[in-house]
Design a protein around this motif. Structure first.
Motif, PDB file in Angstrom:
ATOM      1  N   GLY A 156       0.823  -1.115   0.063  1.00 24.79           N
ATOM      2  CA  GLY A 156      -0.056  -0.117  -0.190  1.00 24.79           C
ATOM      3  C   GLY A 156       0.743   1.190  -0.122  1.00 24.79           C
ATOM      4  N   ASP A 157       2.056   1.057   0.232  1.00 31.58           N
ATOM      5  CA  ASP A 157       3.087   2.219   0.084  1.00 31.58           C
ATOM      6  C   ASP A 157       3.586   2.485  -1.156  1.00 31.58           C
ATOM      7  OD1 ASP A 157       2.829   2.572   2.903  1.00 31.58           O
ATOM      8  OD2 ASP A 157       4.449   1.459   3.362  1.00 31.58           O
ATOM      9  N   PHE A 158       4.337   3.619  -1.397  1.00 33.57           N
ATOM     10  CA  PHE A 158       4.837   4.004  -2.652  1.00 33.57           C
ATOM     11  C   PHE A 158       6.327   4.319  -2.443  1.00 33.57           C
ATOM     12  CE2 PHE A 158       0.542   5.484  -3.284  1.00 33.57           C
ATOM     13  CZ  PHE A 158       0.076   5.057  -4.408  1.00 33.57           C
ATOM     14  N   VAL A 159       7.245   4.201  -3.478  1.00 36.62           N
ATOM     15  CA  VAL A 159       8.625   4.488  -3.170  1.00 36.62           C
ATOM     16  C   VAL A 159       8.678   5.584  -4.290  1.00 36.62           C
ATOM     17  CG1 VAL A 159      10.877   4.002  -3.656  1.00 36.62           C
ATOM     18  CG2 VAL A 159       9.500   2.406  -2.099  1.00 36.62           C
ATOM     19  N   ALA A 160       9.603   6.734  -3.841  1.00 28.53           N
ATOM     20  CA  ALA A 160       9.872   7.672  -4.954  1.00 28.53           C
ATOM     21  C   ALA A 160      11.367   7.357  -5.363  1.00 28.53           C
ATOM     22  CB  ALA A 160       9.978   8.964  -4.013  1.00 28.53           C
ATOM     23  N   LEU A 161      11.740   7.806  -6.553  1.00 33.30           N
ATOM     24  CA  LEU A 161      12.795   7.402  -7.140  1.00 33.30           C
ATOM     25  C   LEU A 161      13.249   8.699  -7.991  1.00 33.30           C
ATOM     26  CD1 LEU A 161      13.771   4.130  -9.011  1.00 33.30           C
ATOM     27  CD2 LEU A 161      14.153   6.175 -10.173  1.00 33.30           C
ATOM     28  N   LYS A 162      14.429   9.125  -8.027  1.00 30.02           N
ATOM     29  CA  LYS A 162      15.156  10.180  -8.385  1.00 30.02           C
ATOM     30  C   LYS A 162      16.291  10.000  -9.240  1.00 30.02           C
ATOM     31  CE  LYS A 162      15.944  15.110  -7.145  1.00 30.02           C
ATOM     32  NZ  LYS A 162      14.683  15.552  -7.385  1.00 30.02           N
ATOM     33  N   PHE A 163      16.124   9.859 -10.814  1.00 29.58           N
ATOM     34  CA  PHE A 163      17.007   9.287 -11.481  1.00 29.58           C
ATOM     35  C   PHE A 163      18.408  10.156 -11.265  1.00 29.58           C
ATOM     36  CE2 PHE A 163      13.633   7.567 -14.128  1.00 29.58           C
ATOM     37  CZ  PHE A 163      14.253   6.302 -14.114  1.00 29.58           C
ATOM     38  N   SER A 164      18.362  11.427 -11.060  1.00 27.62           N
ATOM     39  CA  SER A 164      19.507  12.413 -10.986  1.00 27.62           C
ATOM     40  C   SER A 164      20.511  11.968  -9.673  1.00 27.62           C
ATOM     41  CB  SER A 164      19.178  13.723 -10.818  1.00 27.62           C
ATOM     42  OG  SER A 164      18.643  14.070  -9.652  1.00 27.62           O
ATOM     43  N   GLY A 165      20.125  11.156  -8.770  1.00 24.56           N
ATOM     44  CA  GLY A 165      20.722  10.721  -7.741  1.00 24.56           C
ATOM     45  C   GLY A 165      21.548   9.636  -8.001  1.00 24.56           C
ATOM     46  N   ALA A 166      21.375   9.058  -9.339  1.00 21.27           N
ATOM     47  CA  ALA A 166      22.561   7.812  -9.888  1.00 21.27           C
ATOM     48  C   ALA A 166      23.746   8.746 -10.400  1.00 21.27           C
ATOM     49  CB  ALA A 166      21.906   7.415 -10.972  1.00 21.27           C
ATOM     50  N   GLY A 167      23.883   9.864 -10.524  1.00 21.30           N
ATOM     51  CA  GLY A 167      24.995  10.556 -10.729  1.00 21.30           C
ATOM     52  C   GLY A 167      25.349  10.948 -12.252  1.00 21.30           C
ATOM     53  N   ARG A 168      26.603  10.975 -12.584  1.00 19.96           N
ATOM     54  CA  ARG A 168      26.859  11.668 -13.925  1.00 19.96           C
ATOM     55  C   ARG A 168      26.383  10.975 -15.170  1.00 19.96           C
ATOM     56  NH1 ARG A 168      33.316  11.883 -12.695  1.00 19.96           N
ATOM     57  NH2 ARG A 168      32.549  10.794 -10.908  1.00 19.96           N
ATOM     58  N   GLN A 169      26.693   9.498 -15.047  1.00 22.33           N
ATOM     59  CA  GLN A 169      26.038   8.832 -16.137  1.00 22.33           C
ATOM     60  C   GLN A 169      24.381   8.760 -16.462  1.00 22.33           C
ATOM     61  OE1 GLN A 169      26.869   4.600 -16.451  1.00 22.33           O
ATOM     62  NE2 GLN A 169      29.204   4.903 -16.042  1.00 22.33           N
ATOM     63  N   ALA A 170      23.633   8.918 -15.458  1.00 23.09           N
ATOM     64  CA  ALA A 170      22.368   9.263 -15.649  1.00 23.09           C
ATOM     65  C   ALA A 170      22.230  10.826 -16.168  1.00 23.09           C
ATOM     66  CB  ALA A 170      21.564   9.001 -14.399  1.00 23.09           C
ATOM     67  N   MET A 171      22.667  11.652 -15.435  1.00 26.74           N
ATOM     68  CA  MET A 171      22.556  13.025 -15.976  1.00 26.74           C
ATOM     69  C   MET A 171      23.013  13.382 -17.445  1.00 26.74           C
ATOM     70  SD  MET A 171      21.321  14.733 -13.571  1.00 26.74           S
ATOM     71  CE  MET A 171      21.828  16.741 -13.725  1.00 26.74           C
ATOM     72  N   TYR A 172      23.999  12.674 -17.914  1.00 27.93           N
ATOM     73  CA  TYR A 172      24.446  12.887 -19.322  1.00 27.93           C
ATOM     74  C   TYR A 172      23.396  12.324 -20.147  1.00 27.93           C
ATOM     75  CZ  TYR A 172      27.232  12.294 -23.584  1.00 27.93           C
ATOM     76  OH  TYR A 172      27.532  12.522 -24.967  1.00 27.93           O
ATOM     77  N   ALA A 173      22.824  10.993 -19.707  1.00 31.64           N
ATOM     78  CA  ALA A 173      21.797  10.373 -20.601  1.00 31.64           C
ATOM     79  C   ALA A 173      20.723  10.971 -20.727  1.00 31.64           C
ATOM     80  CB  ALA A 173      21.650   8.766 -20.158  1.00 31.64           C
ATOM     81  N   LEU A 174      20.170  11.397 -19.602  1.00 33.91           N
ATOM     82  CA  LEU A 174      18.859  12.178 -19.675  1.00 33.91           C
ATOM     83  C   LEU A 174      19.029  13.421 -20.301  1.00 33.91           C
ATOM     84  CD1 LEU A 174      17.989  11.614 -15.806  1.00 33.91           C
ATOM     85  CD2 LEU A 174      16.788  10.489 -17.823  1.00 33.91           C
ATOM     86  N   LYS A 175      19.875  14.340 -19.930  1.00 33.22           N
ATOM     87  CA  LYS A 175      20.319  15.457 -20.824  1.00 33.22           C
ATOM     88  C   LYS A 175      20.197  15.424 -22.327  1.00 33.22           C
ATOM     89  CE  LYS A 175      23.122  19.662 -20.817  1.00 33.22           C
ATOM     90  NZ  LYS A 175      24.299  20.106 -20.218  1.00 33.22           N
ATOM     91  N   LEU A 187       7.048  -7.150  -5.195  1.00 31.86           N
ATOM     92  CA  LEU A 187       6.420  -6.716  -3.782  1.00 31.86           C
ATOM     93  C   LEU A 187       5.169  -5.989  -3.835  1.00 31.86           C
ATOM     94  CD1 LEU A 187       9.701  -5.948  -1.825  1.00 31.86           C
ATOM     95  CD2 LEU A 187       8.596  -7.884  -1.900  1.00 31.86           C
ATOM     96  N   ASP A 188       4.817  -5.513  -5.182  1.00 32.79           N
ATOM     97  CA  ASP A 188       3.829  -4.442  -5.417  1.00 32.79           C
ATOM     98  C   ASP A 188       3.864  -3.335  -4.754  1.00 32.79           C
ATOM     99  OD1 ASP A 188       1.228  -3.775  -6.560  1.00 32.79           O
ATOM    100  OD2 ASP A 188       0.103  -4.852  -5.070  1.00 32.79           O
ATOM    101  N   VAL A 189       5.171  -2.712  -4.664  1.00 40.12           N
ATOM    102  CA  VAL A 189       5.172  -1.598  -4.117  1.00 40.12           C
ATOM    103  C   VAL A 189       5.464  -0.479  -5.519  1.00 40.12           C
ATOM    104  CG1 VAL A 189       6.789  -0.002  -2.971  1.00 40.12           C
ATOM    105  CG2 VAL A 189       6.326  -2.404  -2.211  1.00 40.12           C
ATOM    106  N   PRO A 190       4.464   0.179  -5.738  1.00 42.69           N
ATOM    107  CA  PRO A 190       4.658   1.226  -6.886  1.00 42.69           C
ATOM    108  C   PRO A 190       5.529   2.224  -6.699  1.00 42.69           C
ATOM    109  CG  PRO A 190       2.210   1.008  -6.239  1.00 42.69           C
ATOM    110  CD  PRO A 190       3.226   0.434  -5.062  1.00 42.69           C
ATOM    111  N   LEU A 191       6.412   2.590  -7.928  1.00 41.06           N
ATOM    112  CA  LEU A 191       7.572   3.457  -8.084  1.00 41.06           C
ATOM    113  C   LEU A 191       7.061   4.870  -8.607  1.00 41.06           C
ATOM    114  CD1 LEU A 191      10.394   1.179  -9.081  1.00 41.06           C
ATOM    115  CD2 LEU A 191       9.945   1.766  -6.861  1.00 41.06           C
ATOM    116  N   LEU A 192       7.356   5.949  -7.917  1.00 43.00           N
ATOM    117  CA  LEU A 192       7.199   7.115  -8.581  1.00 43.00           C
ATOM    118  C   LEU A 192       8.396   7.841  -9.045  1.00 43.00           C
ATOM    119  CD1 LEU A 192       4.807   8.628  -5.648  1.00 43.00           C
ATOM    120  CD2 LEU A 192       4.088   7.280  -7.421  1.00 43.00           C
ATOM    121  N   PHE A 193       8.387   7.852 -10.622  1.00 41.82           N
ATOM    122  CA  PHE A 193       9.704   8.447 -10.916  1.00 41.82           C
ATOM    123  C   PHE A 193       9.652   9.947 -10.651  1.00 41.82           C
ATOM    124  CE2 PHE A 193      10.761   4.830 -14.155  1.00 41.82           C
ATOM    125  CZ  PHE A 193      10.957   4.049 -13.131  1.00 41.82           C
TER     126      PHE A 193
END
Length: 526
Positions: free
Chosen positions: A226-245, A268-274
Motif C-alpha cells: 500500500g506504500d509508494f517509493v519515490a525514485l530520483k534518477f539524478s541521484g544516480a550521478g553523472r552517467q544518468a545526468m548525461y543520458a537524460l540530458k 512486492l507490489d510497491v509502486p515506484l514514482l519516478f
C-alpha cells in the motif's frame, strides 16, 4: 428474541424489560405474566442497558391485546450522524509543537535568514565538526528537531516505527524516498560526458550508481503493501545526468540497476514514482518512464507499478500528458500519473512556466478533474473521439482547495469507477491539509459502520451500492542518516520560505489546535 418481565399487571406498576442479548430491531418480544408468557410485537427499536424502565406509552403498547398476533414491518433504523472532529486532533502533541516551531521560524523575517544560512552551511560543509554524522552533539540536536519533523529515520527499525505511527494516526501509507543525493561539482556539471568507459566509468559505478541502487532497493524493501517509493534518477550521478540530458537510453550499468529495482517493486507490489526534475533532463525522464510503464503497467489493468510525475506549472504539461495518455490508450497499458504543481521554480526558465499562480491552479485542478473523470476536458485535451486510458493517480498537493475539489469530485457520480487515487503531502508540511483527509476518512468509515451497509468500505469509486469512498491519505517522507538528509531539509526550508502565505496558514492552524487542546483540558470547549 428477548424476554421482558412484567412485575405487575396494573398500569400503575412499572414494567421492566430485560434486553440482555437484544439485537437491534428485534421484531417482537415476550412479556411474562407470572408463570405465563405472551408474544407481543415490538413497535420500537430498543437500545438500552440490560434493565430499563418502560415508559407508560411503551407499557400500553406492550399490554394492548389488540396488537397480539400482528407483526408490522420494522421501521428503518436511522443512522446516527457521524461525529465531527477537529482534523489536527489526530496529531500527537509533540508533532503539533514541532510543526508550530518550524512554521514560526519559516514565517519569521528575523529568524528565517540566519536559519537558512546555518542549514546551507551544514548541508554543504566539508568540516567534520559541522557534519551531523560525525558530530554527536549536532546530530542529537538536529535529529530531535528538524530531522524528526521531516524524516523517517536512519535505519530500518526507525523507519518502520515512523511508518507505523503515521498509519496509527490514520494515514493510508507513505511515499518513501532515500535521502542521499549525488552532488556534482560545477565543473562536473558543465563537462558532463557519457562516463561509460575506462577508470571514470568504474568510479561512476562504484561511487554513484552503486550507492543509489543499494539505497533505492533498501527503500523498496522497507515499504509496506500500500506504500509508494519515490525514485530520483539524478541521484544516480553523472552517467544518468548525461543520458537524460541527451535523451539517450540508460547506460548498461544503470539499466541493470533500474531493472533490478523495478523487478523487486513489481514482485512486492510497491509502486515506484519516478520524480520530475529540471526541464533540462525531464524529456529524458519521460522517455525512460514510458519505457518502464510499457513493461510493468500492462499485466493488471487499472493498477500501475510505474508512475511518471507531471508538473502543472509548466505550460507544456497538458500537451505532454495528453500525448502520454494517448500512447497508453493505443498500446493498452495503465498510465501511472503523479500530479504536482512544480518544484523547480528557481531553476527552470521562467518563460516555460505559467505567468500567474492562478493559471497554475487552474491547470492543476483541470488536469486532476480529467484524470478522476477519465474524460478529456478544457485543460487536458485529446483528439476527437480518442479513448481515455486506464489511469492510476497520485495527487501531490499542499493546496487545501485543490484537495477538497478532488475529494468532492471523487465522491460524486462523475468519478470514473475503479480508478486508483491517492492524495499526499510532504511529511512535516501542510498537516492541516493531510489531517483533514485523515479526519474525512474516519468520518466516512464511521458512516459506513453506522449505516450497516453491506459490502464494506472501498477505495474504488463507484464499486457498488454499498461502497463508501474513503480518502487515501499519504505522507511523503525520506530516510537516511542525519547528514544524508541535510540537503533535503534545506530544500524544505527554502520551500517554506517561498510559500509564505501557506506557511503562515499552517502556523496559525497549529496555534488554533494548541488553543483547542488547552480549552478541552480545562473543560471549557471542544
Amino acid at each position: 428474541m428477548v424476554q421482558a418481565t412484567a412485575l405487575g399487571r396494573s398500569s400503575r406498576l412499572p414494567v421492566y424489560v430485560n434486553t440482555i442479548g437484544l439485537r437491534r430491531c428485534s421484531p417482537y418480544i415476550i412479556i411474562r405474566h407470572g408463570s405465563s408468557q405472551t408474544l407481543y410485537p415490538a413497535k420500537r427499536t430498543i437500545h438500552s442497558s440490560p434493565t430499563r424502565l418502560v415508559s407508560p406509552a411503551d407499557q400500553a403498547t406492550l399490554t394492548d391485546p389488540a396488537s397480539l398476533g400482528r407483526f408490522p414491518s420494522e421501521p428503518p433504523v436511522q443512522p446516527r450522524p457521524a461525529t465531527k472532529m477537529a482534523p489536527l486532533s489526530v496529531l500527537p502533541l509533540s508533532a503539533v509543537l514541532r510543526n508550530l516551531a518550524t512554521t514560526s521560524i519559516s514565517s519569521s523575517r528575523i529568524l528565517l535568514p540566519p536559519s537558512l544560512a546555518i542549514m546551507n552551511l551544514l548541508a554543504h560543509t566539508n568540516q567534520p565538526v559541522l557534519n551531523p554524522d560525525k558530530n554527536p552533539l549536532l546530530r542529537w540536536f538536529l535529529k530531535g528537531t528538524f530531522y524528526a519533523q521531516f524524516c523517517a529515520g536512519e535505519n530500518a527499525a526507525e523507519v518502520r516505527h515512523t511508518i507505523d505511527n503515521l498509519k496509527k494516526i490514520g494515514f493510508t501509507g507513505v511515499i518513501l524516498g532515500y535521502a542521499k543525493e549525488i552532488v556534482l561539482s560545477e565543473s562536473q556539471t558543465k563537462n558532463l560526458t557519457a562516463c561509460d568507459e575506462g577508470p571514470v566509468a568504474e568510479e561512476c559505478v562504484r561511487n554513484e550508481i552503486g550507492p543509489w541502487a543499494a539505497g533505492t532497493l533498501a527503500t523498496v524493501r522497507l515499504a509496506q503493501h500500500g506504500d509508494f517509493v519515490a525514485l530520483k534518477f539524478s541521484g544516480a550521478g553523472r552517467q544518468a545526468m548525461y543520458a537524460l540530458k541527451n535523451r539517450l537510453p540508460p547506460p548498461k550499468h544503470l539499466r541493470a540497476a533500474i531493472d533490478e529495482i523495478c523487478e523487486l517493486a513489481a514482485q512486492l507490489d510497491v509502486p515506484l514514482l519516478f520524480d520530475a526534475e529540471q526541464t533540462a533532463v525531464q524529456a529524458g525522464i519521460d522517455d525512460w518512464t514510458l519505457e518502464y510503464q510499457r513493461k510493468y503497467n500492462m499485466s493488471r489493468p487499472g493498477h500501475a507499478i510505474i508512475y511518471g510525475t507531471y508538473q502543472a506549472y509548466l505550460k507544456a504539461t497538458p500537451s505532454v500528458l495528453g500525448s502520454h495518455l494517448a500512447t497508453a490508450a493505443r498500446e493498452g497499458f495503465t498510465l501511472g500519473v503523479k500530479l504536482v504543481r512544480g518544484a523547480y521554480l528557481g531553476s527552470d526558465p521562467r518563460h516555460i512556466i505559467h505567468d500567474t499562480k492562478a493559471e497554475t491552479d487552474a491547470a492543476y485542478d483541470g488536469i486532476a478533474a480529467s484524470l478522476i473523470r477519465r474524460q478529456w476536458g478544457e485543460v487536458l485535451k485529446g483528439e476527437a473521439g480518442a479513448p481515455f486510458p486506464r489511469v492510476s493517480i497520485v495527487l501531490g498537493s499542499h493546496n487545501l482547495e485543490s484537495v477538497r475539489r478532488a475529494r468532492e469530485l471523487r465522491e460524486s457520480a462523475e468519478a470514473a469507477p475503479h480508478t486508483e487515487l491517492a492524495i499526499g503531502q510532504l511529511q512535516g508540511m501542510a498537516d492541516e491539509v493531510s489531517c483533514e483527509l485523515v479526519a474525512a476518512a474516519r468520518v466516512r468509515q464511521q458512516q459506513q459502520l453506522l449505516s450497516e451497509k453491506p459490502g464494506g468500505s472501498s477505495i474504488v469509486a463507484g464499486g457498488g451500492a454499498g461502497d463508501v469512498e474513503v480518502p487515501r491519505a499519504y505522507k511523503y517522507i525520506v530516510w537516511g542518516t542525519t547528514g544524508e538528509c541535510m540537503k533535503y531539509l534545506l530544500r524544505r526550508a527554502y520551500e517554506n520560505r517561498d510559500a509564505v502565505a501557506r506557511t503562515r496558514s499552517g502556523r496559525d492552524a497549529m496555534w488554533r489546535e494548541l488553543g483547542r487542546r488547552v480549552r478541552v483540558g480545562l473543560g471549557i470547549g471542544a
